[in-house]
Design a protein around this motif. Structure first.
Motif, PDB file in Angstrom:
ATOM      1  N   ALA A  16       4.942 -11.024  -3.552  1.00  0.00           N
ATOM      2  CA  ALA A  16       5.453  -9.647  -3.601  1.00  0.00           C
ATOM      3  C   ALA A  16       6.121  -9.358  -4.937  1.00  0.00           C
ATOM      4  O   ALA A  16       5.864  -8.320  -5.569  1.00  0.00           O
ATOM      5  CB  ALA A  16       6.443  -9.430  -2.454  1.00  0.00           C
ATOM      6  N   GLU A  17       6.969 -10.282  -5.362  1.00  0.00           N
ATOM      7  CA  GLU A  17       7.699 -10.092  -6.618  1.00  0.00           C
ATOM      8  C   GLU A  17       6.742 -10.047  -7.807  1.00  0.00           C
ATOM      9  O   GLU A  17       6.886  -9.209  -8.703  1.00  0.00           O
ATOM     10  CB  GLU A  17       8.717 -11.225  -6.800  1.00  0.00           C
ATOM     11  N   ALA A  18       5.749 -10.932  -7.818  1.00  0.00           N
ATOM     12  CA  ALA A  18       4.779 -10.975  -8.921  1.00  0.00           C
ATOM     13  C   ALA A  18       3.971  -9.680  -9.002  1.00  0.00           C
ATOM     14  O   ALA A  18       3.540  -9.272 -10.086  1.00  0.00           O
ATOM     15  CB  ALA A  18       3.846 -12.170  -8.757  1.00  0.00           C
ATOM     16  N   ALA A  19       3.795  -9.026  -7.852  1.00  0.00           N
ATOM     17  CA  ALA A  19       3.023  -7.778  -7.813  1.00  0.00           C
ATOM     18  C   ALA A  19       3.874  -6.556  -8.168  1.00  0.00           C
ATOM     19  O   ALA A  19       3.349  -5.449  -8.281  1.00  0.00           O
ATOM     20  CB  ALA A  19       2.408  -7.586  -6.438  1.00  0.00           C
ATOM     21  N   GLY A  20       5.190  -6.773  -8.319  1.00  0.00           N
ATOM     22  CA  GLY A  20       6.064  -5.674  -8.702  1.00  0.00           C
ATOM     23  C   GLY A  20       6.866  -5.065  -7.575  1.00  0.00           C
ATOM     24  O   GLY A  20       7.512  -4.027  -7.751  1.00  0.00           O
ATOM     25  N   GLY A  32       0.800  -1.221   0.000  1.00  0.00           N
ATOM     26  CA  GLY A  32       0.000   0.000   0.000  1.00  0.00           C
ATOM     27  C   GLY A  32       0.830   1.266   0.000  1.00  0.00           C
ATOM     28  O   GLY A  32       0.380   2.312  -0.477  1.00  0.00           O
ATOM     29  N   THR A  33       2.045   1.191   0.515  1.00  0.00           N
ATOM     30  CA  THR A  33       2.916   2.368   0.489  1.00  0.00           C
ATOM     31  C   THR A  33       3.431   2.642  -0.928  1.00  0.00           C
ATOM     32  O   THR A  33       3.893   3.737  -1.223  1.00  0.00           O
ATOM     33  CB  THR A  33       4.125   2.217   1.444  1.00  0.00           C
ATOM     34  N   GLU A  34       3.353   1.628  -1.784  1.00  0.00           N
ATOM     35  CA  GLU A  34       3.750   1.799  -3.191  1.00  0.00           C
ATOM     36  C   GLU A  34       2.584   2.369  -4.008  1.00  0.00           C
ATOM     37  O   GLU A  34       2.717   3.389  -4.664  1.00  0.00           O
ATOM     38  CB  GLU A  34       4.194   0.457  -3.780  1.00  0.00           C
ATOM     39  N   SER A  35       1.451   1.690  -3.974  1.00  0.00           N
ATOM     40  CA  SER A  35       0.258   2.160  -4.685  1.00  0.00           C
ATOM     41  C   SER A  35      -0.932   1.281  -4.328  1.00  0.00           C
ATOM     42  O   SER A  35      -0.767   0.143  -3.871  1.00  0.00           O
ATOM     43  CB  SER A  35       0.466   2.123  -6.212  1.00  0.00           C
ATOM     44  N   ARG A  36      -2.127   1.814  -4.563  1.00  0.00           N
ATOM     45  CA  ARG A  36      -3.332   1.012  -4.321  1.00  0.00           C
ATOM     46  C   ARG A  36      -3.385  -0.168  -5.293  1.00  0.00           C
ATOM     47  O   ARG A  36      -3.890  -1.235  -4.956  1.00  0.00           O
ATOM     48  CB  ARG A  36      -4.584   1.875  -4.468  1.00  0.00           C
ATOM     49  N   GLU A  37      -2.858   0.032  -6.502  1.00  0.00           N
ATOM     50  CA  GLU A  37      -2.889  -1.041  -7.501  1.00  0.00           C
ATOM     51  C   GLU A  37      -2.036  -2.225  -7.068  1.00  0.00           C
ATOM     52  O   GLU A  37      -2.441  -3.388  -7.191  1.00  0.00           O
ATOM     53  CB  GLU A  37      -2.411  -0.516  -8.866  1.00  0.00           C
ATOM     54  N   ILE A  38      -0.851  -1.929  -6.539  1.00  0.00           N
ATOM     55  CA  ILE A  38       0.030  -3.004  -6.079  1.00  0.00           C
ATOM     56  C   ILE A  38      -0.574  -3.675  -4.844  1.00  0.00           C
ATOM     57  O   ILE A  38      -0.530  -4.898  -4.702  1.00  0.00           O
ATOM     58  CB  ILE A  38       1.452  -2.470  -5.794  1.00  0.00           C
ATOM     59  N   GLN A  39      -1.161  -2.876  -3.963  1.00  0.00           N
ATOM     60  CA  GLN A  39      -1.804  -3.455  -2.789  1.00  0.00           C
ATOM     61  C   GLN A  39      -2.947  -4.391  -3.199  1.00  0.00           C
ATOM     62  O   GLN A  39      -3.084  -5.498  -2.671  1.00  0.00           O
ATOM     63  CB  GLN A  39      -2.328  -2.347  -1.865  1.00  0.00           C
ATOM     64  N   GLU A  40      -3.731  -3.959  -4.162  1.00  0.00           N
ATOM     65  CA  GLU A  40      -4.837  -4.782  -4.673  1.00  0.00           C
ATOM     66  C   GLU A  40      -4.317  -6.100  -5.238  1.00  0.00           C
ATOM     67  O   GLU A  40      -4.891  -7.170  -4.997  1.00  0.00           O
ATOM     68  CB  GLU A  40      -5.591  -3.996  -5.757  1.00  0.00           C
TER      69      GLU A  40
END
Length: 223
Positions: free
Chosen positions: A146-150, A111-119
């Motif tokens: 984590a890695e797959a989400a970027g 979530g600290t990266e972006s809502r898209e990555i958190q989703e």
């Protein structure tokens, strides 16, 4: 277009939370032309006493639900409901009931990266647990997600190895419980409205439309 923010309190080992997320996704799709919705995922732990290595899921859940027959009946109901929204629950595949503190830390960092990555992380954690029977308390599984989400796997590996943000997660859960959250999923909409449980998508969509209309009315009075 009106914008609504939802703080969604959930646990990644809560099947009703997975069902609630799928129904929420359908509701968001239904109102997307009229309402913009941002989601902040908030932590909750159904089983805070589970050890870091987890427990025998089938044994512990049967105890918790008053026997295997009750557990199987509940699983069948959820399997049927899940099928309606594209979830392929495989409860028999879940061997380890994990401690989800580290999963919640990962969701927070995403979530600290972006809502898209958190989703992406939240979706992958639900799927890993409920459809693939993977142990979402296992750091190797968390790193893969984590890695797959970027996310940067080296950074996440270092963070998981330490105690970073454990107190923050526990404090958030404590705050939610003090607010009266004693079951999940729990939706807090615009810090103003509360909706409990995995509500049908049409119920959520109607609620979003009504809240958006109310916001528009309030704004027009100010202009």
């Amino acid at each position: 277009m009106q914008r609504i923010t939802i703080d969604l309190v959930s646990d990644v080992v809560c099947p009703w939370c997975y069902l609630g997320k799928a129904r929420l996704d359908l509701a968001i799709a239904e109102v997307q032309d009229a309402v913009s919705i941002d989601i902040n995922w908030r932590p909750y732990r159904l089983n805070p006493d589970y050890p870091p290595e987890g427990v025998d899921q089938q044994v512990e859940l049967a105890k918790k639900l008053g026997g295997k027959e009750n557990m199987d009946r509940g699983h069948q109901q959820l399997t049927d409901l899940g099928r309606e929204v594209g979830i392929a629950f495989d409860f028999d595949a879940i061997k380890i009931g994990p401690n989800t503190l580290d999963a919640h830390r990962l969701i927070h960092w995403a979530g600290t990266e972006s809502r898209e990555i958190q989703e992406a992380v939240v979706s992958a954690l639900f799927k890993a647990n409920f459809e693939e029977g993977r142990n979402v308390g296992d750091h190797a599984v968390l790193l893969e997600i984590a890695e797959a989400a970027g996310l940067e796997s080296k950074v996440i590996k270092t963070l998981l190895a330490g105690d970073a943000d454990k107190d923050l997660i526990l404090d958030e859960i404590d705050a939610a419980q003090k607010m009266g959250v004693n079951g999940v999923p729990f939706f807090i909409i615009d810090q103003k409205y509360a909706v409990s449980g995995a509500q049908p998508s049409d119920v959520l969509a109607n609620a979003f439309r009504e809240i958006a209309a109310e916001k528009a009315s309030e704004q027009s009075k100010l202009n």
